[in-house]
Scaffold this active site. Structure first.
Site, PDB file in Angstrom:
ATOM      1  N   CYS A   2       0.863  -1.181   0.000  1.00  0.00           N
ATOM      2  CA  CYS A   2       0.000   0.000   0.000  1.00  0.00           C
ATOM      3  C   CYS A   2       0.899   1.230   0.000  1.00  0.00           C
ATOM      4  O   CYS A   2       1.678   1.444   0.943  1.00  0.00           O
ATOM      5  CB  CYS A   2      -0.878  -0.028   1.249  1.00  0.00           C
ATOM      6  SG  CYS A   2      -1.890   1.444   1.393  1.00  0.00           S
TER       7      CYS A   2
ATOM      8  N   HIS B 271      -3.551  -3.620 -10.412  1.00  0.00           N
ATOM      9  CA  HIS B 271      -4.314  -2.428 -10.796  1.00  0.00           C
ATOM     10  C   HIS B 271      -4.818  -2.572 -12.223  1.00  0.00           C
ATOM     11  O   HIS B 271      -4.131  -3.137 -13.080  1.00  0.00           O
ATOM     12  CB  HIS B 271      -3.439  -1.168 -10.724  1.00  0.00           C
ATOM     13  CG  HIS B 271      -3.048  -0.794  -9.333  1.00  0.00           C
ATOM     14  ND1 HIS B 271      -3.696   0.173  -8.619  1.00  0.00           N
ATOM     15  CD2 HIS B 271      -2.069  -1.295  -8.526  1.00  0.00           C
ATOM     16  CE1 HIS B 271      -3.140   0.278  -7.414  1.00  0.00           C
ATOM     17  NE2 HIS B 271      -2.151  -0.597  -7.333  1.00  0.00           N
TER      18      HIS B 271
ATOM     19  N   GLU C 118     -10.893   0.642  -4.723  1.00  0.00           N
ATOM     20  CA  GLU C 118      -9.818  -0.233  -4.241  1.00  0.00           C
ATOM     21  C   GLU C 118     -10.314  -1.633  -3.920  1.00  0.00           C
ATOM     22  O   GLU C 118     -11.369  -1.801  -3.316  1.00  0.00           O
ATOM     23  CB  GLU C 118      -9.205   0.348  -2.958  1.00  0.00           C
ATOM     24  CG  GLU C 118      -8.088   1.289  -3.213  1.00  0.00           C
ATOM     25  CD  GLU C 118      -7.351   1.649  -1.929  1.00  0.00           C
ATOM     26  OE1 GLU C 118      -7.140   0.758  -1.087  1.00  0.00           O
ATOM     27  OE2 GLU C 118      -7.007   2.823  -1.781  1.00  0.00           O
TER      28      GLU C 118
ATOM     29  N   CYS D 226      -4.864   6.747  -3.881  1.00  0.00           N
ATOM     30  CA  CYS D 226      -4.172   5.460  -3.917  1.00  0.00           C
ATOM     31  C   CYS D 226      -2.728   5.713  -4.329  1.00  0.00           C
ATOM     32  O   CYS D 226      -2.475   6.221  -5.421  1.00  0.00           O
ATOM     33  CB  CYS D 226      -4.876   4.538  -4.914  1.00  0.00           C
ATOM     34  SG  CYS D 226      -4.166   2.891  -4.963  1.00  0.00           S
TER      35      CYS D 226
ATOM     36  N   GLY E 129       2.675   5.983 -14.363  1.00  0.00           N
ATOM     37  CA  GLY E 129       3.905   5.960 -15.141  1.00  0.00           C
ATOM     38  C   GLY E 129       3.911   4.788 -16.103  1.00  0.00           C
ATOM     39  O   GLY E 129       4.249   4.909 -17.264  1.00  0.00           O
TER      40      GLY E 129
HETATM   41  N1  LIG Z   1      -6.590  -1.989  -1.252  1.00  0.00           N
HETATM   42  C1  LIG Z   1      -5.338  -2.165  -1.909  1.00  0.00           C
HETATM   43  C2  LIG Z   1      -4.173  -1.849  -1.033  1.00  0.00           C
HETATM   44  C3  LIG Z   1      -4.084  -0.417  -0.675  1.00  0.00           C
HETATM   45  C4  LIG Z   1      -3.622   0.436  -1.842  1.00  0.00           C
HETATM   46  C5  LIG Z   1      -3.412   1.812  -1.327  1.00  0.00           C
HETATM   47  N2  LIG Z   1      -4.496   2.586  -0.980  1.00  0.00           N
HETATM   48  C6  LIG Z   1      -2.249   2.555  -1.878  1.00  0.00           C
HETATM   49  O1  LIG Z   1      -2.082   3.710  -1.471  1.00  0.00           O
HETATM   50  O2  LIG Z   1      -1.447   2.005  -2.615  1.00  0.00           O
HETATM   51  C7  LIG Z   1      -5.174  -3.606  -2.403  1.00  0.00           C
HETATM   52  O3  LIG Z   1      -5.880  -4.529  -1.940  1.00  0.00           O
HETATM   53  O4  LIG Z   1      -4.316  -3.816  -3.272  1.00  0.00           O
END
Ligand SMILES: N[C@@H](CCC[C@H](N)C(=O)O)C(=O)O
Length: 321
Positions: free
Chosen positions: A153, A244, A299, A308, A316
């Site tokens: 995270c 992602h 998320e 996030c 990028g």
């Molecule tokens: N919920 C995400 C993990 C958290 C990602 C986050 N908010 C960030 O800042 O990178 C997951 O399950 O991958």
């Protein structure tokens, strides 16, 4: 922003998942600052089946002076688990000092209750500062607000670094090593208190994201069609240790406006799509100008959040592809 308070709970045993081996990461970075606040005079107790949260009924909140910031963390009444609340750009977390144990002090089921914004403390996740693994200074684990455990995270690791600085009374420029499920992370706390994090390179290889969408460019999924309820969305799949799916809109769609999106409706359909075996975080992006993007995120395991950190690096990956 940091809010400190305390809670008591029955410590249920937590099964530890094995973390992946440490992989050295290459540099890329982002940074931001946090403010410090302290919740005082805890006098309200919320009871649930197996944990109790104490907070201030009057919600008197005062800003702390940097010179006296350690006072709350020094108070260790027995039977209470102390936590601190931090956020990075509104992505908020409950931080727990877990340096004395390799088992999280809160179970995934309790994390769900603590993260509840009406009946708990309210947060996007719970982060544990744990003893280091394989020679690292610390290990970070995180439970999403649905109790699942992500590998990494971005905003969380920045909060983690500030939390460690607070716990260890570190002032000025400092760097340390953190073991995460996505490998080694080395944050740098700068003189101004901002945290710079080397998060490594985005991974686009489809099998490593992971996605079942067929690769269409150098083993990667770039601007591919993803069918969501019969609508073809154009998606690029990226991993920053966690998966992602980035979309700039639908095929043939014009002027994609993220504010018009019914995020709570469409978000889960991406998160649980059959093409994402480990579920996915999804970023819906509108191009405002060549230098200005507007993004709304759904998320994995946390739903709509305000920011996030790992996405910043995906950006990028998407632009370079
Ligand atoms: N919920 C995400 C993990 C958290 C990602 C986050 N908010 C960030 O800042 O990178 C997951 O399950 O991958």
């Amino acid at each position: 922003m940091t809010i400190a308070a305390k809670l008591s709970l029955c410590h249920a045993p937590v099964t530890r998942r094995s973390l992946t081996p440490i992989k050295p990461l290459r540099p890329s970075s982002f940074s931001s600052s946090t403010l410090q606040w302290k919740l005082i005079k805890p006098n309200l107790t919320l009871k649930s089946h197996n944990f109790r949260v104490s907070a201030s009924s009057s919600m008197k909140i005062e800003a702390t002076e940097s010179s006296s910031r350690t006072s709350f963390l020094d108070r260790r009444e027995s039977g209470f688990l102390h936590f601190v609340k931090y956020h990075g750009l509104g992505n908020d977390f409950i931080l727990v000092d877990n340096r004395d144990s390799s088992e999280p002090k809160v179970s995934p089921e309790h994390a769900v209750k603590l993260c509840d914004r009406n009946f708990g403390i309210g947060a996007d996740g719970v982060i544990f500062a744990m003893p280091g693994i394989n020679g690292t200074d610390y290990a970070m684990r995180i439970f999403n607000s649905d109790g699942s455990e992500p590998e990494m995270c971005g905003n969380g690791v920045r909060c983690f670094a500030r939390f460690i600085a607070e716990l260890e009374s570190l002032h000025g420029n400092h760097s340390f090593t953190i073991h995460t499920g996505a490998g080694l992370i080395v944050p740098e706390i700068q003189d101004d208190g901002k945290v710079k994090v080397d998060m490594g390179e985005p991974v686009l290889k489809a099998s490593e994201v992971p996605t079942r969408l067929p690769a269409n460019k150098d083993q990667s999924v770039v601007k591919s069609e993803l069918d969501v309820d019969g609508v073809p969305w154009l998606v690029t799949c990226v991993s920053m240790g966690n998966p992602h799916c980035v979309t700039f809109g639908t095929k043939g769609g014009q002027n994609f406006q993220v504010d018009a999106l019914k995020l709570a409706e469409i978000g889960p359909k991406f998160e649980h799509h059959a093409m994402f075996p480990a579920r996915t975080n999804t970023e819906f992006v509108e191009i405002i100008s060549p230098s200005h993007l507007k993004m709304r995120v759904w998320e994995r395991g946390a739903g709509a959040t305000l920011a996030c950190g790992t996405w910043c690096l995906c950006r990028g990956g998407c632009s370079s592809s």
